[in-house]
Design an enzyme around this catalytic site. Structure first.
Site, PDB file in Angstrom:
ATOM      1  N   TYR A 173      75.884  -5.733  -7.482  1.00 30.66           N
ATOM      2  CA  TYR A 173      75.541  -4.338  -7.168  1.00 30.66           C
ATOM      3  C   TYR A 173      75.444  -4.151  -5.656  1.00 30.66           C
ATOM      4  CZ  TYR A 173      72.552  -0.120  -6.901  1.00 30.66           C
ATOM      5  OH  TYR A 173      72.024   1.106  -6.593  1.00 30.66           O
TER       6      TYR A 173
HETATM    7  P1  NAP Z   1      71.515   7.656 -12.673  1.00 25.61           P
HETATM    8  O1  NAP Z   1      70.283   8.424 -12.972  1.00 25.61           O
HETATM    9  O2  NAP Z   1      71.885   6.521 -13.553  1.00 25.61           O
HETATM   10  O3  NAP Z   1      72.737   8.687 -12.587  1.00 25.61           O
HETATM   11  C1  NAP Z   1      74.033   8.214 -12.304  1.00 25.61           C
HETATM   12  C2  NAP Z   1      75.002   9.382 -12.302  1.00 25.61           C
HETATM   13  O4  NAP Z   1      76.300   8.866 -11.976  1.00 25.61           O
HETATM   14  C3  NAP Z   1      75.124  10.108 -13.640  1.00 25.61           C
HETATM   15  O5  NAP Z   1      75.289  11.489 -13.411  1.00 25.61           O
HETATM   16  C4  NAP Z   1      76.409   9.519 -14.237  1.00 25.61           C
HETATM   17  O6  NAP Z   1      76.992  10.449 -15.158  1.00 25.61           O
HETATM   18  C5  NAP Z   1      77.248   9.339 -12.964  1.00 25.61           C
HETATM   19  N1  NAP Z   1      78.323   8.369 -13.095  1.00 25.61           N
HETATM   20  C6  NAP Z   1      78.231   7.041 -13.386  1.00 25.61           C
HETATM   21  N2  NAP Z   1      79.470   6.504 -13.451  1.00 25.61           N
HETATM   22  C7  NAP Z   1      80.348   7.514 -13.181  1.00 25.61           C
HETATM   23  C8  NAP Z   1      81.762   7.588 -13.108  1.00 25.61           C
HETATM   24  N3  NAP Z   1      82.558   6.523 -13.329  1.00 25.61           N
HETATM   25  N4  NAP Z   1      82.338   8.779 -12.811  1.00 25.61           N
HETATM   26  C9  NAP Z   1      81.568   9.866 -12.578  1.00 25.61           C
HETATM   27  N5  NAP Z   1      80.225   9.866 -12.629  1.00 25.61           N
HETATM   28  C10 NAP Z   1      79.638   8.693 -12.940  1.00 25.61           C
HETATM   29  O7  NAP Z   1      71.464   7.033 -11.201  1.00 25.61           O
HETATM   30  P2  NAP Z   1      70.619   7.533  -9.911  1.00 25.61           P
HETATM   31  O8  NAP Z   1      69.369   6.784  -9.867  1.00 25.61           O
HETATM   32  O9  NAP Z   1      70.607   9.011  -9.869  1.00 25.61           O
HETATM   33  O10 NAP Z   1      71.540   6.954  -8.733  1.00 25.61           O
HETATM   34  C11 NAP Z   1      72.270   7.805  -7.859  1.00 25.61           C
HETATM   35  C12 NAP Z   1      72.839   6.947  -6.728  1.00 25.61           C
HETATM   36  O11 NAP Z   1      71.765   6.401  -5.958  1.00 25.61           O
HETATM   37  C13 NAP Z   1      73.652   5.750  -7.219  1.00 25.61           C
HETATM   38  O12 NAP Z   1      74.773   5.568  -6.396  1.00 25.61           O
HETATM   39  C14 NAP Z   1      72.693   4.580  -7.086  1.00 25.61           C
HETATM   40  O13 NAP Z   1      73.359   3.361  -6.894  1.00 25.61           O
HETATM   41  C15 NAP Z   1      71.905   5.002  -5.871  1.00 25.61           C
HETATM   42  N6  NAP Z   1      70.562   4.403  -5.801  1.00 25.61           N
HETATM   43  C16 NAP Z   1      69.607   4.714  -6.722  1.00 25.61           C
HETATM   44  C17 NAP Z   1      68.355   4.110  -6.644  1.00 25.61           C
HETATM   45  C18 NAP Z   1      67.253   4.398  -7.633  1.00 25.61           C
HETATM   46  O14 NAP Z   1      66.212   3.752  -7.541  1.00 25.61           O
HETATM   47  N7  NAP Z   1      67.417   5.322  -8.563  1.00 25.61           N
HETATM   48  C19 NAP Z   1      68.074   3.218  -5.601  1.00 25.61           C
HETATM   49  C20 NAP Z   1      69.061   2.924  -4.683  1.00 25.61           C
HETATM   50  C21 NAP Z   1      70.298   3.528  -4.784  1.00 25.61           C
HETATM   51  P3  NAP Z   1      77.970   9.983 -16.360  1.00 25.61           P
HETATM   52  O15 NAP Z   1      77.380   8.740 -16.951  1.00 25.61           O
HETATM   53  O16 NAP Z   1      78.023  11.156 -17.296  1.00 25.61           O
HETATM   54  O17 NAP Z   1      79.310   9.747 -15.735  1.00 25.61           O
END
Ligand code: NAP
Length: 225
Positions: free
Chosen positions: A136
């Protein structure tokens, strides 16, 4: 108009909601858009053709493209030796290659108007080299390097590129991560606030604003590292 990938839930959805409340025109991308209440285009960002089609669809709306926020991402917290081939490919293809596709294919819309901004998403796991997150973190390290370099390529066209690297925020992405792992991350941050909130939205607003006109090619580690 602002395009947000990963807008069906988590951070992308929170950012979309915030920007809509500020009267921005927002279009959300995700694979499953069935529950989305904002204007959206179904798109799997890991497919070059799907992103190309989404760009064509969004172009038809005839609005000036102010920004693309690449929040779509997937995670799998595992030691490298126990991460199977399919998972390795899925992480790199979505997080790194998907982000690159969205940047390179949406960029021409901004180059023409000589204005725009990209915000890509990394993670503090890159800077902290977190054990159990190697694949990741590698996918996101690629996003950081791509963003810093892409920022230089876009600079002559008045297009800025920055990266937000959040600490842990309670979304579906963290379902597989233990409290111990979270505490380990938080304990290494300069501002150890525990779980973050989608106060990431404030940072997004700043990066979209002309107040940050001299910020490009930056990786902003939220919480500090
Ligand atoms: P999340 O709640 O799991 O949401 C992920 C989103 O990405 C969903 O809308 C999902 O929709 C979409 N997605 C996944 N694969 C996709 C694909 N192939 N094509 C189009 N859409 C796709 O994650 P989050 O926590 O909001 O994370 C948002 C970003 O922040 C990510 O890049 C993550 O790595 C980063 N981040 C998050 C955290 C944290 O603690 N939450 C920390 C560090 C970094 P579908 O499944 O419908 O496609």
């Amino acid at each position: 108009m602002i395009v947000i990938t990963g807008a069906s839930k988590g951070l992308g959805a929170a950012i979309a909601e915030r920007l809509k409340s500020k009267d921005k025109i927002v279009v959300g991308l995700a694979r499953d858009t069935s529950q989305m209440t904002i204007d959206n285009v179904a798109c799997d960002i890991s497919s070059y053709m799907a992103v190309k089609n989404a760009v064509r669809e969004i172009k038809k709306r005839g609005e000036c493209l102010e920004a693309v926020i690449n929040a779509a991402g997937v995670a799998s917290m595992n030691m490298a030796v126990t991460t199977n081939e399919k998972t390795v490919q899925h992480l790199i293809q979505t997080n790194l290659i998907g982000t690159i596709y969205c940047c390179q294919l949406f960029a021409p819309l901004m180059l023409r108007q000589k204005y725009g901004s990209f915000i890509n998403f990394s993670t503090v796991a890159v800077a902290l080299a977190l054990k159990g997150e190697s694949v990741y973190a590698a996918s996101k390290a690629g996003v950081e390097t791509f963003s810093r370099t892409f920022a230089r390529e876009m600079a002559d066209f008045n297009v800025r590129v920055n990266c937000i690297a959040p600490g842990p925020i309670r979304t579906d992405l963290l379902r597989g991560i233990t409290e111990e792992q979270i505490n380990n991350i938080v304990s290494q941050q300069i501002v150890p606030r525990g779980f973050g909130k989608p106060d990431i939205c404030d940072l997004v607003e700043l990066l979209l604003d002309d107040k940050s006109a001299s910020l490009s090619g930056q990786v902003l580690n939220v919480g500090g590292i």
